[in-house]
Design a protein around this motif. Structure first.
Motif, PDB file in Angstrom:
ATOM      1  N   ALA A   1       0.809  -1.221   0.000  1.00 21.15           N
ATOM      2  CA  ALA A   1       0.000   0.000   0.000  1.00 21.15           C
ATOM      3  C   ALA A   1       0.842   1.270   0.000  1.00 21.15           C
ATOM      4  O   ALA A   1       0.318   2.352  -0.298  1.00 21.15           O
ATOM      5  N   VAL A   2       2.125   1.157   0.322  1.00 18.79           N
ATOM      6  CA  VAL A   2       2.990   2.349   0.352  1.00 18.79           C
ATOM      7  C   VAL A   2       3.063   3.012  -1.012  1.00 18.79           C
ATOM      8  O   VAL A   2       3.218   4.238  -1.108  1.00 18.79           O
ATOM      9  N   ILE A   3       2.929   2.241  -2.087  1.00 20.48           N
ATOM     10  CA  ILE A   3       3.046   2.826  -3.422  1.00 20.48           C
ATOM     11  C   ILE A   3       1.791   3.602  -3.817  1.00 20.48           C
ATOM     12  O   ILE A   3       1.815   4.330  -4.815  1.00 20.48           O
ATOM     13  N   PHE A   4       0.705   3.482  -3.071  1.00 23.90           N
ATOM     14  CA  PHE A   4      -0.530   4.195  -3.369  1.00 23.90           C
ATOM     15  C   PHE A   4      -0.591   5.489  -2.562  1.00 23.90           C
ATOM     16  O   PHE A   4       0.192   5.717  -1.646  1.00 23.90           O
ATOM     17  N   ARG A   5      -1.527   6.335  -2.905  1.00 19.60           N
ATOM     18  CA  ARG A   5      -1.711   7.583  -2.168  1.00 19.60           C
ATOM     19  C   ARG A   5      -2.232   7.298  -0.762  1.00 19.60           C
ATOM     20  O   ARG A   5      -2.816   6.255  -0.507  1.00 19.60           O
ATOM     21  N   GLU A   6      -2.056   8.268   0.109  1.00 22.89           N
ATOM     22  CA  GLU A   6      -2.385   8.062   1.515  1.00 22.89           C
ATOM     23  C   GLU A   6      -3.846   7.688   1.719  1.00 22.89           C
ATOM     24  O   GLU A   6      -4.164   6.800   2.518  1.00 22.89           O
ATOM     25  N   TYR A   7      -4.755   8.344   0.990  1.00 22.22           N
ATOM     26  CA  TYR A   7      -6.176   8.098   1.210  1.00 22.22           C
ATOM     27  C   TYR A   7      -6.619   6.729   0.710  1.00 22.22           C
ATOM     28  O   TYR A   7      -7.706   6.253   1.064  1.00 22.22           O
TER      29      TYR A   7
END
Length: 375
Positions: free
Chosen positions: A313-319
């Motif tokens: 999930a780190v590669i996705f945006r925070e939201y």
């Protein structure tokens, strides 16, 4: 030793549980003393999205708010982190003057529109008055408030209590509960009949079914919490806590099951001890071996899915991260349940066929009969 290990591992797993929606209808009091003591502590944070997000504030004692020059400062997360890292380079007043949005609290009810947001991002809300950055301070009355943070719904109206990181979870839990209900209608009767036969897989199917029921209960409690949250922005905290409790107990059940299987639980042992079907040797060496084996088997889906998904999930945006982790963990656990049920039901069916054939096949004789006619 055995139960202490179970509780430690389950507590660690419980700490990795997905976060539930925090209440976005906030009630309390703006206190000058608290703001002066911790000026950099936000009173709220929210992931706004769209062009018509709204911050609504209602207060009771307007005269006190006006006398204290009360106001709210809103910062985007990235901008606030830059300022927070350079706290030595800016005074208190200068720091708050760089807020992207400011609302002066001087009416009973006020709305602040947060618009032109390129992509969903966390915003921090700070309370500031004339005493926050000043050395001189005198005791004053708190400002009683109610704060509502809203995002636009599908029609563009600011009525959605869910932040960008929580949107869609309500619908997901509804579909999950619906899937559990349909599955129960189809398979509950046959599963119950299999468990009632009390074959060699009776104990393991019973433990697995209890874990499944707890998972279903957790999903239903989460659905009720989010349903209430969608209406008032507060939700049902008790149901949210109950969902987490059910999830933790379910993980204890699964850990108990996997450790039992890894420590050599077999059909032979099941025949020897009907009262305690799932048990293992509790020596330190065997316990250590069990932990290593559990970590490297079906456990990969059930317990290790969370850290793996958190890394992805780190590669996705925070939201997007919270939703990816929450939905991913639940789906992985459901898949592992299906795999285990298929495995143990097939073993149970194999035992039934083997038992039936040993009685009905014409050339099959018992061991006692064989010994009697041995020559």
């Amino acid at each position: 030793m055995r139960w202490r290990l179970l509780w430690l591992l389950s507590a660690a797993a419980g700490c990795c549980c997905w976060g539930l929606a925090a209440g976005k209808t906030l009630r309390g009091g703006f206190a000058s003393a608290a703001a002066r003591r911790e000026p950099w502590r936000p009173v709220a944070h929210f992931q706004f999205h769209g062009d018509h997000a709204v911050l609504c504030v209602r207060i009771k004692n307007v005269a006190v708010a006006v006398a204290k020059a009360a106001r709210l400062h809103l910062f985007q997360a990235q901008e606030w982190q830059k300022l927070d890292n350079s706290v030595q380079d800016h005074s208190c007043t200068e720091k708050f003057s760089k807020a992207q949005l400011t609302m002066t609290v001087n009416h009973t009810e006020q709305n602040l529109t947060v618009s032109q947001i390129p992509y969903p991002e966390t915003w921090y809300v700070f309370y500031v008055d004339k005493f926050t950055c000043e050395e001189n301070y005198s005791e004053s009355e708190d400002i009683q408030f109610e704060m509502v943070l809203l995002n636009p719904d599908a029609e563009g109206n600011p009525l959605d209590h869910f932040s960008a990181g929580e949107s869609g979870l309500h619908e997901f839990f509804f579909l999950l509960v619906l899937a559990y209900f349909i599955t129960a209608c189809i398979y509950a009767q046959s599963l119950w009949q299999t468990i009632r036969k009390r074959g060699p897989m009776h104990g393991v199917l019973k433990v697995l079914t209890i874990a499944l029921l707890l998972q279903a209960g957790s999903a239903f409690a989460n659905y009720l919490h989010f349903s209430s949250y969608s209406r008032d922005g507060i939700g049902a905290p008790f149901m949210g806590s109950l969902a987490e409790l059910c999830d933790i107990i379910s993980q204890i059940q699964m850990l108990y099951l996997l450790l039992s299987l890894c420590m050599g639980w077999t059909i032979g042992r099941m025949k020897k001890s009907h009262g305690r079907p799932l048990q293992w040797d509790s020596s330190p060496a065997s316990t250590g071996i069990a932990v290593v084996v559990v970590v490297t088997q079906a456990c990969i889906l059930w317990f290790l899915c969370h850290p793996c998904l958190a890394t992805i999930a780190v590669i996705f945006r925070e939201y997007q991260r919270e939703k990816i982790i929450t939905i991913g963990v639940i789906l992985c656990q459901c898949i592992s349940m299906v795999i285990l049920y298929r495995l143990f039901l097939s073993h149970s069916l194999y035992w039934e066929v083997s038992s039936l054939s040993s009685v009905t096949l014409p050339l099959t004789i018992s061991s006692g009969h064989k010994n009697r006619h041995h020559f």
